[in-house]
Design an enzyme around this catalytic site. Structure first.
Site, PDB file in Angstrom:
ATOM      1  CG  LEU A 248      -1.893  -1.221   1.239  1.00 32.54           C
ATOM      2  CD1 LEU A 248      -2.436  -1.498   2.637  1.00 32.54           C
ATOM      3  CD2 LEU A 248      -3.035  -0.949   0.260  1.00 32.54           C
ATOM      4  N   PRO A 249       0.257   2.409  -0.334  1.00 36.31           N
ATOM      5  CG  PRO A 249      -1.062   3.908  -1.558  1.00 36.31           C
ATOM      6  CD  PRO A 249      -1.121   2.616  -0.786  1.00 36.31           C
TER       7      PRO A 249
ATOM      8  CB  THR B 158       8.191   2.134   1.947  1.00 34.00           C
ATOM      9  OG1 THR B 158       8.816   1.185   1.095  1.00 34.00           O
ATOM     10  CG2 THR B 158       9.250   2.931   2.692  1.00 34.00           C
TER      11      THR B 158
ATOM     12  CE  LYS C 281      12.260   1.320   0.724  1.00 32.34           C
ATOM     13  NZ  LYS C 281      12.326   0.858  -0.636  1.00 32.34           N
TER      14      LYS C 281
ATOM     15  CE  LYS D 115       6.239   5.882   1.395  1.00 35.93           C
ATOM     16  NZ  LYS D 115       5.472   4.747   0.912  1.00 35.93           N
TER      17      LYS D 115
HETATM   18  P1  NAD Z   1       0.859   2.387  -6.084  1.00 34.51           P
HETATM   19  O1  NAD Z   1       0.263   3.683  -5.690  1.00 34.51           O
HETATM   20  O2  NAD Z   1       1.131   2.093  -7.531  1.00 34.51           O
HETATM   21  O3  NAD Z   1      -0.045   1.165  -5.531  1.00 34.51           O
HETATM   22  C1  NAD Z   1      -0.730   1.196  -4.306  1.00 34.51           C
HETATM   23  C2  NAD Z   1      -2.075   0.517  -4.516  1.00 34.51           C
HETATM   24  O4  NAD Z   1      -2.746   0.458  -3.257  1.00 34.51           O
HETATM   25  C3  NAD Z   1      -2.997   1.273  -5.472  1.00 34.51           C
HETATM   26  O5  NAD Z   1      -3.429   0.390  -6.499  1.00 34.51           O
HETATM   27  C4  NAD Z   1      -4.154   1.730  -4.588  1.00 34.51           C
HETATM   28  O6  NAD Z   1      -5.386   1.763  -5.260  1.00 34.51           O
HETATM   29  C5  NAD Z   1      -4.121   0.673  -3.504  1.00 34.51           C
HETATM   30  N1  NAD Z   1      -4.777   1.077  -2.267  1.00 34.51           N
HETATM   31  C6  NAD Z   1      -4.646   2.237  -1.576  1.00 34.51           C
HETATM   32  N2  NAD Z   1      -5.402   2.217  -0.464  1.00 34.51           N
HETATM   33  C7  NAD Z   1      -6.035   1.016  -0.457  1.00 34.51           C
HETATM   34  C8  NAD Z   1      -6.958   0.400   0.430  1.00 34.51           C
HETATM   35  N3  NAD Z   1      -7.403   1.032   1.519  1.00 34.51           N
HETATM   36  N4  NAD Z   1      -7.398  -0.837   0.119  1.00 34.51           N
HETATM   37  C9  NAD Z   1      -6.965  -1.483  -0.979  1.00 34.51           C
HETATM   38  N5  NAD Z   1      -6.082  -0.945  -1.865  1.00 34.51           N
HETATM   39  C10 NAD Z   1      -5.633   0.284  -1.598  1.00 34.51           C
HETATM   40  O7  NAD Z   1       2.225   2.268  -5.233  1.00 34.51           O
HETATM   41  P2  NAD Z   1       3.493   1.315  -5.538  1.00 34.51           P
HETATM   42  O8  NAD Z   1       4.465   2.028  -6.414  1.00 34.51           O
HETATM   43  O9  NAD Z   1       3.001  -0.031  -5.921  1.00 34.51           O
HETATM   44  O10 NAD Z   1       4.167   1.283  -4.086  1.00 34.51           O
HETATM   45  C11 NAD Z   1       3.598   0.531  -3.028  1.00 34.51           C
HETATM   46  C12 NAD Z   1       4.535   0.602  -1.837  1.00 34.51           C
HETATM   47  O11 NAD Z   1       5.807   0.090  -2.212  1.00 34.51           O
HETATM   48  C13 NAD Z   1       4.780   2.015  -1.312  1.00 34.51           C
HETATM   49  O12 NAD Z   1       4.801   1.983   0.096  1.00 34.51           O
HETATM   50  C14 NAD Z   1       6.134   2.372  -1.893  1.00 34.51           C
HETATM   51  O13 NAD Z   1       6.834   3.320  -1.092  1.00 34.51           O
HETATM   52  C15 NAD Z   1       6.832   1.027  -1.907  1.00 34.51           C
HETATM   53  N6  NAD Z   1       7.890   0.876  -2.911  1.00 34.51           N
HETATM   54  C16 NAD Z   1       7.666   1.257  -4.197  1.00 34.51           C
HETATM   55  C17 NAD Z   1       8.696   1.091  -5.148  1.00 34.51           C
HETATM   56  C18 NAD Z   1       8.490   1.495  -6.592  1.00 34.51           C
HETATM   57  O14 NAD Z   1       9.467   1.501  -7.344  1.00 34.51           O
HETATM   58  N7  NAD Z   1       7.273   1.822  -7.016  1.00 34.51           N
HETATM   59  C19 NAD Z   1       9.920   0.524  -4.759  1.00 34.51           C
HETATM   60  C20 NAD Z   1      10.095   0.119  -3.443  1.00 34.51           C
HETATM   61  C21 NAD Z   1       9.073   0.291  -2.530  1.00 34.51           C
END
Ligand code: NAD
Length: 296
Positions: A65-66, A96, A171, A246
């Site tokens: 999740l975000p 994260t 992390k 972030k």
């Molecule tokens: P994203 O925004 O693409 O995906 C998050 C998903 O969560 C979305 O599809 C959203 O609709 C869903 N969501 C939000 N609230 C919700 C709820 N209450 N119930 C169900 N679904 C819900 O984000 P991401 O890029 O996939 O990143 C996710 C996590 O991974 C973050 O914490 C980010 O910091 C971490 N991260 C991302 C990357 C990257 O390269 N994108 C790398 C390492 C870590």
């Protein structure tokens, strides 16, 4: 075959969910975005229209999740995981989030009778799709052992960093170092170029000398020396400025709580905050090279 609920099917979660399906598990997928659920269904997951439906009967719950507020709501809200999943389920949060929120979640999960780990990842969407993420895991031994076989499907390295929250500690400390080393690498390449030393020659020397670091050898911010690096595609991410910012904010918040000295962490955070404020959230984080060169 294990019954897994996967919550959060965004950039990272979609690939991770697909890899669990590919390993033969029965995965039920939920996201607030119905299109994301449809895409997971197309890759073999069972679609769920509600969170409670996804976690009902689950043996493993994975969330991606975000931010922390989403994690706390998904796990502990009235319609949340702990209200509807069996307490025998192991909870794996891969998002994260702050160290404090991860420890709050672990305490609440324990009070509700669940095993839980924080398991944030290193590696971007390509690693999520390929199942080659690195997981940094915090939580008790029993929770780590229960989570490990599933993390090994989604990743190539799985580290137990210690008790609850320590995955997030690993992390943010790692990513603070990455942010600092990237700014330093950009300044070094710019300095060399300004003094008449071209990027490739400087790379050949520094990558085998004491300035060597991942930001240089795997992700060189000067175009040329590392062909796969975002610097060769006008700094399209990769790992965007907004994501680095972030993580640096999480690191500074945790440093304040812990009373840790982070002079260069603060300078890196200010550098990325300025880029973000100027509209460059979507630039790859190595795009700080453009700022150092005075191009943006
Ligand atoms: P994203 O925004 O693409 O995906 C998050 C998903 O969560 C979305 O599809 C959203 O609709 C869903 N969501 C939000 N609230 C919700 C709820 N209450 N119930 C169900 N679904 C819900 O984000 P991401 O890029 O996939 O990143 C996710 C996590 O991974 C973050 O914490 C980010 O910091 C971490 N991260 C991302 C990357 C990257 O390269 N994108 C790398 C390492 C870590």
């Amino acid at each position: 075959m294990t019954k897994i609920a996967f919550i959060g099917l965004g950039n990272m979660g979609s690939g991770m969910c697909a890899n669990l399906v590919g390993a033969g598990h029965e995965v039920t997928a939920f996201d607030l975005n119905p299109d994301a659920v449809k895409q997971a269904e197309a890759k073999g997951a069972q679609p769920a229209a509600f969170l409670r439906e996804a976690v009902s009967g689950a043996e493993i719950v994975v969330t991606m999740l975000p931010a922390g507020k989403h994690v706390l709501e998904v796990y502990f809200g009235a319609e949340g995981v702990t209200a509807h999943a069996p307490s025998t389920a192991t909870l794996i949060d891969c998002s994260t989030i702050s160290v404090d929120e991860a420890r709050e979640a672990a305490d609440k999960a324990k009070a509700a009778g669940f095993l839980m780990v924080d398991a944030p990842v290193s590696g971007g969407t390509a690693a999520a799709d390929a199942g080659t993420l690195t997981f940094m895991v915090g939580g008790p031994d029993a929770a780590f052992e229960a989570a490990k076989p599933f993390l090994e499907i989604m990743g190539k390295n799985v580290f137990h960093a210690g008790p609850a929250g320590n995955g997030q500690v690993a992390k943010i400390a790692n990513n603070m170092l990455l942010g600092i080393s990237m700014v330093g690498t950009c300044e070094a390449f710019n300095l060399a170029e300004k003094l008449g030393l071209d990027a490739q020659t400087f790379f050949n020397i520094a990558s085998t000398a004491s300035g060597q670091c991942w930001s240089m050898t795997s992700y060189c911010p000067a175009p040329g020396p590392v062909p796969a690096a975002p610097s060769n595609r006008d700094y399209q991410p990769g790992f965007a400025v907004a994501m680095m910012l972030k993580d640096l904010k999480l690191a500074l918040g945790a440093a304040e709580t812990a009373g840790a000295n982070v002079v260069f962490g603060k300078l890196a955070e200010a550098t990325y905050a300025n880029l973000s404020a100027d509209g460059f959230d979507g630039l790859d984080f190595s795009g700080v090279m453009k700022r150092v060169r005075g191009e943006i």
